[in-house]
Design a protein around this motif. Structure first.
Motif, PDB file in Angstrom:
ATOM      1  N   THR A   1      33.693 -26.959  -8.751  1.00 33.50           N
ATOM      2  CA  THR A   1      32.970 -25.793  -8.015  1.00 33.50           C
ATOM      3  C   THR A   1      31.730 -25.380  -8.580  1.00 33.50           C
ATOM      4  O   THR A   1      30.878 -25.339  -7.921  1.00 33.50           O
ATOM      5  N   GLU A   2      31.876 -25.222 -10.127  1.00 35.96           N
ATOM      6  CA  GLU A   2      30.551 -24.810 -10.733  1.00 35.96           C
ATOM      7  C   GLU A   2      29.468 -25.723 -10.626  1.00 35.96           C
ATOM      8  O   GLU A   2      28.244 -25.478 -10.213  1.00 35.96           O
ATOM      9  N   LEU A   3      29.709 -27.056 -10.818  1.00 36.55           N
ATOM     10  CA  LEU A   3      28.958 -28.125 -10.855  1.00 36.55           C
ATOM     11  C   LEU A   3      28.174 -28.197  -9.455  1.00 36.55           C
ATOM     12  O   LEU A   3      27.101 -28.146  -9.076  1.00 36.55           O
ATOM     13  N   ALA A   4      29.113 -28.246  -8.198  1.00 38.50           N
ATOM     14  CA  ALA A   4      28.737 -28.249  -6.637  1.00 38.50           C
ATOM     15  C   ALA A   4      27.737 -26.898  -6.533  1.00 38.50           C
ATOM     16  O   ALA A   4      26.702 -27.297  -6.022  1.00 38.50           O
ATOM     17  N   ARG A   5      27.902 -25.844  -7.172  1.00 38.41           N
ATOM     18  CA  ARG A   5      27.147 -24.714  -6.631  1.00 38.41           C
ATOM     19  C   ARG A   5      25.882 -24.887  -7.384  1.00 38.41           C
ATOM     20  O   ARG A   5      24.684 -24.684  -6.672  1.00 38.41           O
ATOM     21  N   SER A   6      25.807 -25.585  -8.669  1.00 40.22           N
ATOM     22  CA  SER A   6      24.538 -25.344  -9.217  1.00 40.22           C
ATOM     23  C   SER A   6      23.811 -26.498  -8.750  1.00 40.22           C
ATOM     24  O   SER A   6      22.289 -26.387  -8.592  1.00 40.22           O
ATOM     25  N   VAL A   7      24.253 -27.750  -8.333  1.00 39.18           N
ATOM     26  CA  VAL A   7      23.791 -28.691  -7.533  1.00 39.18           C
ATOM     27  C   VAL A   7      23.074 -28.316  -6.372  1.00 39.18           C
ATOM     28  O   VAL A   7      21.630 -28.719  -5.792  1.00 39.18           O
ATOM     29  N   LEU A   8      23.779 -27.515  -5.416  1.00 38.30           N
ATOM     30  CA  LEU A   8      23.446 -27.150  -4.034  1.00 38.30           C
ATOM     31  C   LEU A   8      22.102 -26.136  -4.385  1.00 38.30           C
ATOM     32  O   LEU A   8      21.153 -26.146  -3.531  1.00 38.30           O
ATOM     33  N   ALA A   9      22.228 -25.189  -5.368  1.00 37.09           N
ATOM     34  CA  ALA A   9      21.132 -24.267  -5.572  1.00 37.09           C
ATOM     35  C   ALA A   9      20.039 -24.937  -6.007  1.00 37.09           C
ATOM     36  O   ALA A   9      18.766 -24.763  -5.531  1.00 37.09           O
ATOM     37  N   GLN A  10      20.041 -26.066  -6.632  1.00 38.82           N
ATOM     38  CA  GLN A  10      18.853 -26.972  -6.971  1.00 38.82           C
ATOM     39  C   GLN A  10      18.200 -27.737  -5.809  1.00 38.82           C
ATOM     40  O   GLN A  10      17.003 -27.888  -5.497  1.00 38.82           O
ATOM     41  N   LEU A  11      19.300 -28.293  -5.094  1.00 38.52           N
ATOM     42  CA  LEU A  11      18.865 -28.861  -3.901  1.00 38.52           C
ATOM     43  C   LEU A  11      17.985 -28.166  -2.925  1.00 38.52           C
ATOM     44  O   LEU A  11      16.847 -28.225  -2.323  1.00 38.52           O
ATOM     45  N   GLN A  12      18.364 -26.814  -2.824  1.00 37.61           N
ATOM     46  CA  GLN A  12      17.878 -25.936  -1.878  1.00 37.61           C
ATOM     47  C   GLN A  12      16.577 -25.557  -2.508  1.00 37.61           C
ATOM     48  O   GLN A  12      15.549 -25.294  -1.421  1.00 37.61           O
ATOM     49  N   GLN A  13      16.312 -25.352  -3.561  1.00 36.09           N
ATOM     50  CA  GLN A  13      15.134 -24.743  -4.319  1.00 36.09           C
ATOM     51  C   GLN A  13      14.254 -25.955  -3.970  1.00 36.09           C
ATOM     52  O   GLN A  13      12.839 -25.644  -3.816  1.00 36.09           O
ATOM     53  N   HIS A  14      14.520 -27.351  -4.454  1.00 34.90           N
ATOM     54  CA  HIS A  14      13.706 -28.259  -4.354  1.00 34.90           C
ATOM     55  C   HIS A  14      13.144 -28.951  -2.798  1.00 34.90           C
ATOM     56  O   HIS A  14      12.036 -29.024  -2.848  1.00 34.90           O
ATOM     57  N   GLY A  15      13.997 -28.722  -2.026  1.00 36.03           N
ATOM     58  CA  GLY A  15      13.807 -29.180  -1.003  1.00 36.03           C
ATOM     59  C   GLY A  15      13.699 -30.509  -0.667  1.00 36.03           C
ATOM     60  O   GLY A  15      13.757 -31.317  -1.721  1.00 36.03           O
ATOM     61  N   ALA A  16      13.428 -30.971   0.595  1.00 40.17           N
ATOM     62  CA  ALA A  16      13.982 -32.526   0.988  1.00 40.17           C
ATOM     63  C   ALA A  16      12.387 -33.350   0.486  1.00 40.17           C
ATOM     64  O   ALA A  16      12.778 -34.555  -0.181  1.00 40.17           O
ATOM     65  N   SER A  17      11.516 -32.646   0.535  1.00 41.77           N
ATOM     66  CA  SER A  17      10.228 -33.474  -0.096  1.00 41.77           C
ATOM     67  C   SER A  17      10.222 -33.955  -1.207  1.00 41.77           C
ATOM     68  O   SER A  17       9.303 -34.649  -1.771  1.00 41.77           O
ATOM     69  N   GLU A  18      11.034 -33.469  -2.169  1.00 41.20           N
ATOM     70  CA  GLU A  18      10.922 -33.733  -3.623  1.00 41.20           C
ATOM     71  C   GLU A  18      12.017 -34.368  -4.344  1.00 41.20           C
ATOM     72  O   GLU A  18      12.673 -34.111  -5.227  1.00 41.20           O
ATOM     73  N   VAL A  19      12.362 -35.311  -3.613  1.00 31.65           N
ATOM     74  CA  VAL A  19      13.626 -36.347  -4.118  1.00 31.65           C
ATOM     75  C   VAL A  19      12.844 -37.232  -5.017  1.00 31.65           C
ATOM     76  O   VAL A  19      13.085 -38.359  -5.027  1.00 31.65           O
ATOM     77  N   VAL A  20      11.606 -36.754  -5.624  1.00 33.87           N
ATOM     78  CA  VAL A  20      11.130 -37.608  -6.582  1.00 33.87           C
ATOM     79  C   VAL A  20      11.545 -37.472  -7.888  1.00 33.87           C
ATOM     80  O   VAL A  20      12.656 -36.610  -8.235  1.00 33.87           O
ATOM     81  N   GLN A  21      11.109 -38.445  -8.992  1.00 34.07           N
ATOM     82  CA  GLN A  21      11.703 -38.367 -10.389  1.00 34.07           C
ATOM     83  C   GLN A  21      11.909 -36.930 -10.816  1.00 34.07           C
ATOM     84  O   GLN A  21      12.807 -36.785 -11.415  1.00 34.07           O
ATOM     85  N   ARG A  22      10.728 -36.156 -10.835  1.00 34.83           N
ATOM     86  CA  ARG A  22      11.019 -34.899 -11.279  1.00 34.83           C
ATOM     87  C   ARG A  22      12.338 -33.985 -10.886  1.00 34.83           C
ATOM     88  O   ARG A  22      13.220 -33.580 -11.784  1.00 34.83           O
ATOM     89  N   ALA A  23      12.316 -34.085  -9.570  1.00 32.50           N
ATOM     90  CA  ALA A  23      13.490 -33.114  -8.967  1.00 32.50           C
ATOM     91  C   ALA A  23      14.769 -33.912  -9.217  1.00 32.50           C
ATOM     92  O   ALA A  23      15.841 -33.182  -9.843  1.00 32.50           O
TER      93      ALA A  23
END
Ligand code: ADP
Ligand code: MG
Length: 636
Positions: free
Chosen positions: A550-572
């Protein structure tokens, strides 16, 4: 006819008149004024003169260059060389604008291998200072000849073969410029820096710098490693990894040199030297590539240290884009970026614990020693490699062989992987592989002996005591493993959960999970809405299976939300993996058994970049016996 120009062409318009809008008379500038204006581009301060004169000495094939300065170079700059000299009848030509012996045609410019070629430096300097040129060619003339820049007089005098250029009272004719100069000490520092830049690329030439009659620097010709240590200090050499990038198949670009380990990074970017075909340059592509190579291992605003020699076919680089040639333009910036990035990145990937034994300075020095042991004949090649692009075709750089300890672990790898699973709580501890005393001695990070407050692991190795930040180290191991999987297969290996784990989620979390289903799948995670306010985790990355899902899922979702779809580049992506790794790495305060600790140490030894955690902090430190002894004032 309306004439707003001043009545006489020699008279300058008064401020009032020049503010008007009428057409002005166009006149050619006087020769001297042209030279003075041009000099502004080439000569900014004494160091610029030093640079140009040393350029000329090197172009003349000098093996010994002596720079003498008085008052930071403002009163006097004299550069003395043992190069080919100038024939007496050619002396006046040397001071003419756009007069050079180095190129004659446009084609020559495309393959220019000398430092100079614009024929501007001496003319420019002569326009803003008192210049004398003293020279003797090798054989043709019985005496040396002295040319006075101001008068053009040539008179015989005595000197051994070579040239001496003396520049007195810089900017005497342009006092405005002189006001911009800093203190003597500052100007001296800039002058030394200018010579330093040359010296790093020319280990086969001796350099001496005198200031106000005192010897400031004296770098004797010798091996490149020696020159590096002389110029940048033993400290630099002790923490430098040799770079010997492979030449691209088409023979276009090769990167050689040294890169400091992340630990050696500095607050200022004052030890970053980049050369293109032997010429010191400030170039964005190279700087960016180098910076990127450190992105993963360098903490915050720290500046890496490096000396990079990029050799490239001269036809692929334009050196004529800047009056002082400090900037260059590449025909294909990408090939250079790639070569620089790859070479440094690869060098940094091997952890020191596996590369060179433990990083006690004495040990690191053995890198240099190894290269020279490898055979003196190579040394000549190495020196050549720096000199000029002429060698481009036949350059065979020393192939460094680093003492590799990794071999010792090959057989242990499987064992450690299983043992690592212990850390995830997936399996009950299994006994460590039988450790004989001799094996423990060759393990760079040694044998675990204790844990301190659930944070640090203590280990004993051949050099003394090793201290490991276990969370930081483990984080890197997990991160590298996830990255490796993603690179190899485009997806992180995933493991379904026998019983899906559900958790109360915010509307944003639910929306993010839906929007990024594909990305989550790539990351080895299956998170789907279970109800409008609940998410179900059905699969997690295999290597993270033991952790808190759960902890893992929450932090990954938070990150994804922050970066947005446009940034599925290396950095993100990397930062996502970093988050995952951080969550899954052994937490502080977790008690580990000795076999677990040993497993972690062995993993570190075979994991790329394991000297730093994902945030660039060190993961381990060595306290050598000497340092321990010093703590207790124990003499040996
Ligand atoms: P450039 O280096 O671009 O040719 P410079 O104005 O610096 O232009 O020098 C003009 C010419 O003077 C050079 O091309 C070279 O032939 C000669 N020269 C200058 N300095 C030296 C030197 N130290 N030894 C021999 N020749 C020199
Ligand atoms: Mg020159």
């Amino acid at each position: 006819m309306i004439n707003t120009a001043p009545s006489s062409a020699n008279e300058l318009p008064s401020p009032d008149e020049s503010a008007g809008y009428g057409p002005k008379q166009i006149c050619e500038l006087a020769d001297e004024l042209i030279s003075q204006i041009a000099a502004g581009e080439v000569v900014e301060r004494p160091a610029s003169v030093v640079r140009e004169l040393v350029d000329n000495a090197l172009d003349a094939g000098a093996t010994q260059v002596t720079v003498r300065l008085v008052a930071g170079g403002v009163r006097l700059i004299s550069v003395e060389d043992d190069g080919c000299g100038i024939e007496p009848n050619q002396l006046p030509m040397a001071l003419r604008r756009h007069a050079t012996s180095k190129i004659a045609t446009l084609q020559d410019l495309e393959s220019v291998s000398t430092m100079g070629f614009r024929g501007e430096a001496l003319a420019a300097i002569n326009a803003i200072a008192e210049l004398t040129l003293l020279s003797r060619t090798w054989a043709t003339d019985a005496s040396a000849w002295l040319l006075h820049g101001q008068t053009g007089e040539v008179s015989p005098t005595a000197r051994t073969p070579g040239s001496t250029v003396e520049v007195k009272e810089l900017f005497f004719a342009t006092p405005a410029r002189r006001k911009f100069l800093k203190t003597d000490a500052t100007e001296l520092a800039h002058c030394v820096e200018a010579v330093r830049r040359h010296a790093l690329a020319r280990p086969q030439v001796s350099f001496a710098i005198w200031h106000d009659g005192k010897l400031v620097e004296n770098w004797r010709a010798g091996r490149p490693e020696q020159r590096l240590a002389d110029v940048l200090g033993d400290e630099f050499m002790a923490h430098a990894l040799p770079l010997a990038g492979a030449r691209a198949n088409d023979g276009s670009v090769q990167v050689l040199g040294w890169a400091g380990v992340p630990d050696a990074a500095r607050a200022r970017a004052d030890q970053q030297f980049a050369y293109v075909n032997g010429r010191y340059v400030r170039e964005k592509t190279i700087a960016h590539a180098a910076r990127s190579a450190y992105a993963d291992v360098l903490h915050g605003a720290r500046q890496p240290v490096y000396v990079l020699f990029v050799s490239i076919n001269p036809s692929r680089v334009d050196v004529n884009v800047h009056p002082t040639k400090i900037e260059v333009r590449f025909r294909d910036g990408r090939e250079v970026h790639q070569a620089v990035f790859k070479t440094i990145h690869n060098a940094l990937a091997t952890p020191r614990s596996a590369a060179a034994g433990v990083a006690a300075p004495a040990e690191m020095n053995s890198i240099g020693a190894a290269s020279s042991q490898q055979g003196e004949p190579n040394q000549a090649n190495m020196v050549d490699a720096y000199a000029t692009p002429e060698n481009l075709g036949n350059m065979h750089f020393v192939q460094y062989t680093r003492p590799q300890f990794a071999i010792h672990f090959a057989s242990e790898r499987t064992a450690s992987f299983t043992q690592l699973d212990v850390l995830w709580g997936k399996q009950s501890p299994i006994p460590a592989a039988e450790q004989t005393g001799s094996e423990a001695a060759v393990w760079p990070l040694g044998r675990a002996i204790a844990q301190v407050h659930g944070v640090y692991i203590l280990a004993e190795n051949a050099h003394g005591l090793v201290i490991v930040d276990m969370h930081a180290a483990h984080e890197r191991i997990v991160y590298e493993r996830l990255k490796g999987q993603l690179d190899a297969t485009q997806t992180v290996a995933s493991q379904p959960l026998l019983i899906p784990e559900t958790f109360a989620a915010t509307p944003t979390e639910v929306a993010t999970a839906e929007a990024f289903e594909g990305v989550l799948a790539e990351l080895g995670m299956d998170i789907t809405p279970f109800s409008p306010k609940t998410l179900a985790i059905r699969a997690v990355p295999t290597s993270l299976a033991g952790g808190n899902a759960t902890e893992l899922a929450r932090s990954v979702l938070a990150q994804l939300q922050q970066h947005g779809a446009s940034e599925v580049v290396q950095r993100a992506r990397d930062s996502l993996l970093g988050t995952m790794a951080c969550h899954s790495a052994v937490r502080a305060n977790r008690r580990l058994t000795l076999p677990e600790m040993d497993a972690l140490l062995r993993q570190m030894e075979v994991t790329e970049r394991s000297d730093q955690c994902n945030h660039g902090r060190p993961t381990w430190r060595q306290l050598a016996m000497k340092e321990l002894d010093a703590l207790f004032m124990r003499g040996r």
